[in-house]
Design a protein around this motif. Sequence first.
Motif, mmCIF file in Angstrom:
data_model
loop_
_atom_site.group_PDB
_atom_site.id
_atom_site.type_symbol
_atom_site.label_atom_id
_atom_site.label_comp_id
_atom_site.label_asym_id
_atom_site.label_seq_id
_atom_site.Cartn_x
_atom_site.Cartn_y
_atom_site.Cartn_z
ATOM 1 N N HIS A 140 -7.424 -7.062 8.146
ATOM 2 C CA HIS A 140 -6.981 -8.136 9.039
ATOM 3 C C HIS A 140 -7.928 -8.165 10.230
ATOM 4 O O HIS A 140 -8.507 -7.140 10.605
ATOM 5 N N TRP A 141 -8.085 -9.337 10.848
ATOM 6 C CA TRP A 141 -9.050 -9.439 11.965
ATOM 7 C C TRP A 141 -8.749 -8.449 13.084
ATOM 8 O O TRP A 141 -9.659 -7.998 13.813
ATOM 9 N N SER A 142 -7.459 -8.094 13.231
ATOM 10 C CA SER A 142 -7.083 -7.188 14.324
ATOM 11 C C SER A 142 -7.519 -5.748 14.056
ATOM 12 O O SER A 142 -7.679 -4.962 15.009
ATOM 13 N N ASN A 143 -7.723 -5.394 12.798
ATOM 14 C CA ASN A 143 -8.103 -4.015 12.478
ATOM 15 C C ASN A 143 -9.477 -3.637 13.029
ATOM 16 O O ASN A 143 -9.611 -2.574 13.664
ATOM 17 N N ILE A 169 -10.229 -0.763 15.780
ATOM 18 C CA ILE A 169 -11.190 0.309 15.492
ATOM 19 C C ILE A 169 -12.192 0.412 16.641
ATOM 20 O O ILE A 169 -12.564 1.513 17.068
ATOM 21 N N ALA A 170 -12.587 -0.749 17.163
ATOM 22 C CA ALA A 170 -13.487 -0.754 18.318
ATOM 23 C C ALA A 170 -12.796 -0.158 19.549
ATOM 24 O O ALA A 170 -13.411 0.588 20.325
ATOM 25 N N VAL A 171 -11.517 -0.484 19.737
ATOM 26 C CA VAL A 171 -10.751 0.090 20.853
ATOM 27 C C VAL A 171 -10.692 1.610 20.711
ATOM 28 O O VAL A 171 -10.864 2.350 21.693
ATOM 29 N N GLY A 172 -10.449 2.081 19.478
ATOM 30 C CA GLY A 172 -10.455 3.517 19.240
ATOM 31 C C GLY A 172 -11.802 4.130 19.583
ATOM 32 O O GLY A 172 -11.875 5.219 20.163
ATOM 33 N N LEU A 201 -12.038 4.507 23.330
ATOM 34 C CA LEU A 201 -11.285 5.672 23.788
ATOM 35 C C LEU A 201 -12.057 6.959 23.512
ATOM 36 O O LEU A 201 -12.069 7.884 24.342
ATOM 37 N N LEU A 202 -12.706 7.031 22.348
ATOM 38 C CA LEU A 202 -13.540 8.199 22.045
ATOM 39 C C LEU A 202 -14.697 8.314 23.031
ATOM 40 O O LEU A 202 -15.020 9.411 23.504
ATOM 41 N N PHE A 203 -15.310 7.183 23.355
ATOM 42 C CA PHE A 203 -16.419 7.179 24.314
ATOM 43 C C PHE A 203 -15.962 7.678 25.679
ATOM 44 O O PHE A 203 -16.625 8.512 26.317
ATOM 45 N N LEU A 204 -14.801 7.183 26.127
ATOM 46 C CA LEU A 204 -14.284 7.590 27.432
ATOM 47 C C LEU A 204 -13.951 9.079 27.446
ATOM 48 O O LEU A 204 -14.203 9.778 28.436
ATOM 49 N N GLY A 250 -7.837 8.068 20.171
ATOM 50 C CA GLY A 250 -8.862 7.146 19.688
ATOM 51 C C GLY A 250 -9.094 7.292 18.198
ATOM 52 O O GLY A 250 -9.195 6.297 17.468
ATOM 53 N N PHE A 251 -9.160 8.542 17.719
ATOM 54 C CA PHE A 251 -9.398 8.743 16.290
ATOM 55 C C PHE A 251 -8.175 8.324 15.476
ATOM 56 O O PHE A 251 -8.307 7.778 14.377
ATOM 57 N N GLY A 252 -6.992 8.570 16.015
ATOM 58 C CA GLY A 252 -5.777 8.127 15.341
ATOM 59 C C GLY A 252 -5.724 6.615 15.218
ATOM 60 O O GLY A 252 -5.290 6.075 14.189
ATOM 61 N N ALA A 253 -6.193 5.913 16.266
ATOM 62 C CA ALA A 253 -6.233 4.453 16.219
ATOM 63 C C ALA A 253 -7.193 3.964 15.135
ATOM 64 O O ALA A 253 -6.924 2.970 14.451
ATOM 65 N N ILE A 254 -8.314 4.657 14.961
ATOM 66 C CA ILE A 254 -9.261 4.284 13.904
ATOM 67 C C ILE A 254 -8.627 4.503 12.532
ATOM 68 O O ILE A 254 -8.698 3.636 11.651
ATOM 69 N N LEU A 255 -7.984 5.647 12.351
ATOM 70 C CA LEU A 255 -7.378 5.967 11.055
ATOM 71 C C LEU A 255 -6.321 4.942 10.655
ATOM 72 O O LEU A 255 -6.298 4.467 9.520
ATOM 73 N N THR A 256 -5.447 4.591 11.593
ATOM 74 C CA THR A 256 -4.326 3.718 11.243
ATOM 75 C C THR A 256 -4.765 2.274 11.008
ATOM 76 O O THR A 256 -4.012 1.485 10.439
ATOM 77 N N ASN A 257 -5.980 1.923 11.445
ATOM 78 C CA ASN A 257 -6.457 0.550 11.262
ATOM 79 C C ASN A 257 -7.400 0.401 10.075
ATOM 80 O O ASN A 257 -8.044 -0.628 9.911
#
Length: 379
Positions: free
Chosen positions: A20-23, A27-30, A33-36, A51-58
């Motif tokens: 989905h477009w939101s995924n 993933i970019a938001v995750g 967060l990793l960068f920060l 951040g990594f959890g956000a990548i996994l779930t998307n």
Amino acid sequence: MLQAIVDGLLGLTRGFVSLHWSNPVMIAVGGILLFLGIKKDIEPLLLVPIGFGAILTNIPAAGLMEEGGFLRVIYEMGIATELFPLLIFIGVGAMTDFGPLLENPKIFLLGGAGQFGIFLTIGLALLFGFPQLDAVAIGIIGACDGPTAIYVTSKYAPHLLGAVSVAAYSYMSLVPIIQPPIMRALTTQKERTVRMDVETKPASKTARIIFPIVVTVVGGLIAPQGLPLLGTIMLGNLMKESGAVARLTKASENEIANVVTLLLGISIGATMEGTAFLKIQTLLILAFGFVAICLDTVCGVLFGKLMCALGGGRVNPLIGAAGISAYPMAARVVQKEGVKYDKHNFLLMHAVGANTGGQVGSVMAAAIMLSVLRGMGII
């Protein structure tokens, strides 16, 4: 046979087809967060696993948050049961020194004043049409206390957990940027240079041991719905101050806190699935969270000004900004601001007292809200 091969090849593209477009956005938001966390060293213990959890779930079609998925198992084990934030609180208590607060008890009032932003933000969220329990979860961001925000939100507004958690930890890390302009705007040059007594009578070991017990009993009787929060932080502090269970204290500060922080972060990230997270509601939550932190600082500094006026000019209003739960970050901010105007001014210990008062105050604020909601029949 050919059809089976075709079906197998199609299975390899299932992740792309289900995207989905939101995924990709999340993933970019995750990634941000990793960068920060990694590059900017902003709350890395939480932002890296979140951040990594956000990548996994998307990543679609993996089923990590479906029944039996490993992220779902972790979430139900520690977030749905409220276990993770309570275990974190034992470690927080074991790392907290209430000595400066006991040495100057009136500073505890600043820890209470620093929570007014929570209640003001709840009113603001209600005005914008948020349901009552959602408004409470949004307001608790102002506690500037991640475990408290996670506990309240996971219990009564779990659909907001991702947004509230990210807001709470992000703004907590931004305290050194958010607070100083407010502190300068609300105080005069004369107030900022007030020197406070450095010499205070050290709190006795007996007082340090009795304090967490008394706070637990009194606080639990006043607001029993918040006793899990209050009891765990005070248990950790009692273990530390008693000196009788050094192994448990060390484990609470290190091994237990580290493992639970990892699992807590990755399960919070797992709630940030794109279609559920990318809503106008999320932006409003982030905005209200910022307002809550600002209002906490305003109320704390203004109460510090009142104490200064009533105390004959012997209280530096800057320490009011430390009346939040971002320990010990807010206290360091106060000291840094104080020496800008008087290089020989030492406000740190007084600010630490207000800061530890803010830790107790934030837990009590949450406890009072939950007890009031229970009394009204809302929960």
